[in-house]
Design a protein around this motif. Structure first.
Motif, PDB file in Angstrom:
ATOM      1  N   UNK A  84       0.842  -1.202   0.000  1.00 35.60           N
ATOM      2  CA  UNK A  84       0.000   0.000   0.000  1.00 35.60           C
ATOM      3  C   UNK A  84       0.874   1.248   0.000  1.00 35.60           C
ATOM      4  N   UNK A  85       1.877   1.263   0.864  1.00 37.81           N
ATOM      5  CA  UNK A  85       2.781   2.413   0.910  1.00 37.81           C
ATOM      6  C   UNK A  85       3.559   2.533  -0.400  1.00 37.81           C
ATOM      7  N   UNK A  86       3.975   1.413  -0.936  1.00 38.11           N
ATOM      8  CA  UNK A  86       4.667   1.430  -2.222  1.00 38.11           C
ATOM      9  C   UNK A  86       3.801   2.027  -3.323  1.00 38.11           C
ATOM     10  N   UNK A  87       2.520   1.722  -3.303  1.00 34.96           N
ATOM     11  CA  UNK A  87       1.629   2.233  -4.349  1.00 34.96           C
ATOM     12  C   UNK A  87       1.407   3.739  -4.238  1.00 34.96           C
ATOM     13  N   UNK A  88       1.547   4.304  -3.045  1.00 37.31           N
ATOM     14  CA  UNK A  88       1.391   5.748  -2.884  1.00 37.31           C
ATOM     15  C   UNK A  88       2.512   6.476  -3.644  1.00 37.31           C
ATOM     16  N   UNK A  89       3.742   6.076  -3.375  1.00 37.82           N
ATOM     17  CA  UNK A  89       4.865   6.701  -4.078  1.00 37.82           C
ATOM     18  C   UNK A  89       4.925   6.220  -5.528  1.00 37.82           C
ATOM     19  N   UNK A  90       4.496   4.980  -5.764  1.00 36.03           N
ATOM     20  CA  UNK A  90       4.466   4.464  -7.125  1.00 36.03           C
ATOM     21  C   UNK A  90       3.506   5.225  -8.013  1.00 36.03           C
ATOM     22  N   UNK A  91       2.419   5.732  -7.437  1.00 31.65           N
ATOM     23  CA  UNK A  91       1.465   6.524  -8.223  1.00 31.65           C
ATOM     24  C   UNK A  91       2.121   7.792  -8.747  1.00 31.65           C
ATOM     25  N   UNK A  92       2.912   8.440  -7.889  1.00 30.26           N
ATOM     26  CA  UNK A  92       3.625   9.636  -8.334  1.00 30.26           C
ATOM     27  C   UNK A  92       4.661   9.312  -9.394  1.00 30.26           C
ATOM     28  N   UNK A  93       5.370   8.199  -9.207  1.00 28.38           N
ATOM     29  CA  UNK A  93       6.377   7.804 -10.189  1.00 28.38           C
ATOM     30  C   UNK A  93       5.732   7.466 -11.526  1.00 28.38           C
TER      31      UNK A  93
ATOM     32  N   UNK B 215       1.554  -1.179 -12.702  1.00 26.37           N
ATOM     33  CA  UNK B 215       1.577  -2.096 -11.557  1.00 26.37           C
ATOM     34  C   UNK B 215       2.159  -1.490 -10.299  1.00 26.37           C
ATOM     35  N   UNK B 216       3.095  -0.565 -10.450  1.00 29.64           N
ATOM     36  CA  UNK B 216       3.738   0.029  -9.278  1.00 29.64           C
ATOM     37  C   UNK B 216       2.795   0.975  -8.540  1.00 29.64           C
TER      38      UNK B 216
END
Length: 272
Positions: free
Chosen positions: A163-172, A231-232
């Motif tokens: 979940x935390x990865x997807x937060x920063x992954x959304x910005x990336x 996916x990220x």
């Protein structure tokens, strides 16, 4: 011939020709980007679509997700709005480039900055950083709103791990889409053509290739830019057959790099 450093390093003069430094070009591109209304309207739309739709979808599906009949994970919905927000990232990436071609101002830009690669690089950096920040903030706000309704049904998701990865992954991912569109903008040089081309590739062709039979079709589906990169940005993908999040994002990053390299070659060789 002599080289003289002027204005605290912002301009280097060689043989009587003033060449702005990359820092100066970067400041100029940031000034152009933030001085037009379309930038702010696009960023507002990114936030509203990304955070607002995530909250709305979680609110509307929380009961079903908590029921035994649910065949999807809450993690598939906690960044749902970011799938729609990518449209605004495409729009911003296109406008940064194609607006100048449409008005003819790109000739002024290239006259002021003879090194066209610096213009491409500066536009790319400004778009990527802005979308990365806005995308990450939007994802966190969407999580807070959506998880509120999931929590009420006892299926809330802690802000950790995927979940935390997807937060920063959304910005990336939004930053990557912006860079992808900047490259297409320099190649196509037309606003409608750029936006329609990228959206068709990301949203339409990425799903249509599922119709290709066999292992070849499976790999083409995995390697399509939208499928590889998205996916990220989600804890649990709607399509479990795609590449692992970071592997897919690395593939997407390579595709973006290749497209930017092609844009660099074309920009240097083609008249403005």
């Amino acid at each position: 011939m002599t080289a003289t450093l002027m204005e605290s390093g912002s301009v280097v003069e060689r043989a009587g020709v003033a060449r702005p430094s990359f820092a100066a070009v970067l400041r100029a591109e940031w000034l152009k980007l933030r001085s037009v209304r379309s930038t702010w309207w696009t960023l507002v739309a990114t936030f509203v679509l990304g955070a607002g739709l995530t909250t709305l979808i979680c609110w509307g599906n929380a009961d079903w997700l908590a029921s035994p009949e649910a065949d999807e994970s809450p993690g598939s919905f906690i960044t749902w709005g970011m799938m729609i927000a990518q449209i605004t990232a495409v729009v911003l990436g296109a406008l940064v480039v194609t607006t100048e071609y449409g008005t003819g101002m790109i000739r002024t830009t290239f006259a002021a900055v003879p090194s066209r690669g610096r213009v491409l690089a500066a536009k790319s950096v400004v778009v990527a950083v802005l979308l990365a920040v806005v995308g990450t903030v939007t994802a966190f706000v969407g999580y807070a709103g959506g998880n509120f309704f999931l929590d009420r049904e006892g299926i809330g998701m802690p802000l950790e791990g995927d979940v935390l990865r997807s937060m920063f992954g959304s910005g990336l991912y939004l930053a990557g889409i912006g860079l992808f569109t900047v490259a297409v903008g320099f190649l196509v040089r037309h606003t409608a053509g750029t936006i329609s081309s990228v959206l068709a590739l990301m949203l339409i062709l990425g799903n249509m290739v599922n119709l290709i039979p066999g292992a070849f079709g499976e790999w083409v589906t995995k390697l399509m830019p939208g499928n590889a990169g998205s996916g990220v940005s989600t804890p649990v993908s709607f399509n479990p057959d795609l590449l692992d999040p970071w592997v897919g994002f690395a593939v997407f990053g390579l595709e973006v790099a290749v497209l930017l390299a092609a844009a660099y070659v074309v920009v240097r060789r083609r008249d403005a």
